[in-house]
Design a protein around this motif. Structure first.
Motif, short mmCIF file in Angstrom:
data_model
loop_
_atom_site.label_atom_id
_atom_site.label_comp_id
_atom_site.label_asym_id
_atom_site.label_seq_id
_atom_site.Cartn_x
_atom_site.Cartn_y
_atom_site.Cartn_z
N LEU A 1 -1.38 -19.45 -10.29
CA LEU A 1 -2.57 -19.80 -9.51
C LEU A 1 -3.75 -18.94 -9.92
CD1 LEU A 1 -0.93 -20.11 -5.98
CD2 LEU A 1 -1.33 -21.92 -7.65
N LYS A 2 -4.94 -19.55 -9.90
CA LYS A 2 -6.18 -18.82 -10.19
C LYS A 2 -6.87 -18.49 -8.88
CE LYS A 2 -7.23 -21.34 -14.45
NZ LYS A 2 -8.21 -22.24 -15.08
N PRO A 3 -7.56 -17.45 -8.70
CA PRO A 3 -7.72 -16.28 -9.56
C PRO A 3 -6.71 -15.19 -9.27
CG PRO A 3 -9.27 -16.09 -7.76
CD PRO A 3 -8.49 -17.38 -7.56
N SER A 4 -5.80 -15.41 -8.32
CA SER A 4 -4.91 -14.33 -7.88
C SER A 4 -3.83 -13.99 -8.89
CB SER A 4 -4.26 -14.69 -6.55
OG SER A 4 -3.37 -15.78 -6.73
N GLY A 5 -3.42 -14.94 -9.72
CA GLY A 5 -2.34 -14.70 -10.67
C GLY A 5 -0.96 -14.88 -10.05
N GLN A 6 -0.89 -15.39 -8.82
CA GLN A 6 0.40 -15.63 -8.15
C GLN A 6 1.19 -16.65 -8.96
OE1 GLN A 6 1.74 -14.39 -5.17
NE2 GLN A 6 3.56 -15.52 -5.81
N GLU A 7 2.47 -16.34 -9.23
CA GLU A 7 3.33 -17.23 -10.00
C GLU A 7 4.25 -18.02 -9.08
OE1 GLU A 7 5.44 -15.58 -13.31
OE2 GLU A 7 3.83 -14.16 -13.73
N ILE A 8 4.43 -19.30 -9.40
CA ILE A 8 5.37 -20.16 -8.68
C ILE A 8 6.39 -20.64 -9.72
CG2 ILE A 8 5.68 -22.25 -7.33
CD1 ILE A 8 2.73 -22.03 -6.55
N ASP A 9 7.66 -20.31 -9.50
CA ASP A 9 8.73 -20.73 -10.41
C ASP A 9 9.18 -22.12 -9.98
OD1 ASP A 9 10.87 -21.04 -12.09
OD2 ASP A 9 12.13 -19.57 -11.10
N VAL A 10 8.71 -23.15 -10.68
CA VAL A 10 9.04 -24.52 -10.29
C VAL A 10 10.28 -25.04 -11.02
CG1 VAL A 10 6.70 -25.11 -9.62
CG2 VAL A 10 7.41 -25.48 -11.97
N ALA A 11 10.84 -24.24 -11.93
CA ALA A 11 12.05 -24.65 -12.63
C ALA A 11 13.27 -24.57 -11.72
CB ALA A 11 12.26 -23.77 -13.86
N SER A 12 13.18 -23.82 -10.64
CA SER A 12 14.34 -23.62 -9.76
C SER A 12 14.14 -24.31 -8.41
CB SER A 12 14.58 -22.13 -9.56
OG SER A 12 13.45 -21.54 -8.94
N LEU A 13 13.61 -25.52 -8.42
CA LEU A 13 13.37 -26.24 -7.17
C LEU A 13 14.51 -27.19 -6.80
CD1 LEU A 13 9.58 -27.10 -7.44
CD2 LEU A 13 10.66 -25.36 -6.03
N GLY A 14 15.63 -27.07 -7.43
CA GLY A 14 16.78 -27.88 -7.08
C GLY A 14 16.62 -29.35 -7.42
N GLY A 15 16.06 -29.67 -8.56
CA GLY A 15 15.94 -31.05 -9.00
C GLY A 15 14.66 -31.75 -8.60
N ARG A 16 13.85 -31.10 -7.79
CA ARG A 16 12.58 -31.74 -7.41
C ARG A 16 11.67 -31.84 -8.63
NH1 ARG A 16 10.18 -30.41 -1.75
NH2 ARG A 16 9.28 -32.40 -2.23
N ARG A 17 10.92 -32.92 -8.69
CA ARG A 17 9.99 -33.14 -9.80
C ARG A 17 8.64 -32.56 -9.44
NH1 ARG A 17 9.35 -38.95 -10.30
NH2 ARG A 17 9.87 -38.96 -8.11
N VAL A 18 7.93 -32.05 -10.43
CA VAL A 18 6.61 -31.46 -10.24
C VAL A 18 5.63 -32.22 -11.13
CG1 VAL A 18 5.23 -29.37 -10.45
CG2 VAL A 18 7.60 -29.21 -9.75
N VAL A 19 4.53 -32.67 -10.52
CA VAL A 19 3.47 -33.36 -11.26
C VAL A 19 2.21 -32.51 -11.10
CG1 VAL A 19 2.10 -35.46 -11.46
CG2 VAL A 19 4.52 -35.61 -10.82
N LEU A 20 1.62 -32.12 -12.23
CA LEU A 20 0.39 -31.33 -12.21
C LEU A 20 -0.76 -32.19 -12.70
CD1 LEU A 20 1.64 -28.00 -13.84
CD2 LEU A 20 1.71 -28.69 -11.45
N HIS A 21 -1.89 -32.11 -12.03
CA HIS A 21 -3.09 -32.82 -12.46
C HIS A 21 -4.30 -32.09 -11.92
CE1 HIS A 21 -2.94 -34.58 -8.43
NE2 HIS A 21 -1.70 -34.97 -8.71
N GLY A 22 -5.48 -32.55 -12.28
CA GLY A 22 -6.72 -31.87 -11.91
C GLY A 22 -6.95 -31.74 -10.42
N ASN A 23 -6.34 -32.61 -9.61
CA ASN A 23 -6.52 -32.55 -8.17
C ASN A 23 -5.52 -31.64 -7.46
OD1 ASN A 23 -8.67 -34.32 -8.24
ND2 ASN A 23 -7.35 -36.11 -8.06
N GLY A 24 -4.50 -31.19 -8.17
CA GLY A 24 -3.54 -30.30 -7.53
C GLY A 24 -2.13 -30.44 -8.07
#
Length: 84
Positions: free
Chosen positions: A36-59
């Protein structure tokens, strides 16, 4: 990182810059980390138990896993005794 006879096997990682975060993934694969910007907080989305992650300009969208191959579709309009 695995090593083979003292030589590290490197994976082709890529970063994608979005307005509010940076996404990190194996090239052409699934997302592994979101920073995340600007804090640098990391979110490990590889370990979400099979949930899919979609990234785009809106979020970021966290979606349910895809159904298994043997899953049966549920009709949106169930059949009534009159239509059977």
């Amino acid at each position: 990182m695995e090593t083979n006879d003292g030589v590290a096997t490197l994976k082709p990682w890529e970063t994608v810059d979005f307005p509010h975060f940076v996404g990190v993934r194996h090239r052409g694969g699934e997302w592994s980390t979101i920073i995340l910007k600007p804090s640098g907080q990391e979110i490990d989305v590889a370990s979400l138990g099979g949930r899919r992650v979609v990234l785009h300009g809106n979020g970021i969208e966290f979606l349910d896993p895809l159904p298994s191959a043997g899953a049966q579709p549920v009709p949106l309009k169930p059949k009534t005794p009159e239509t059977v």
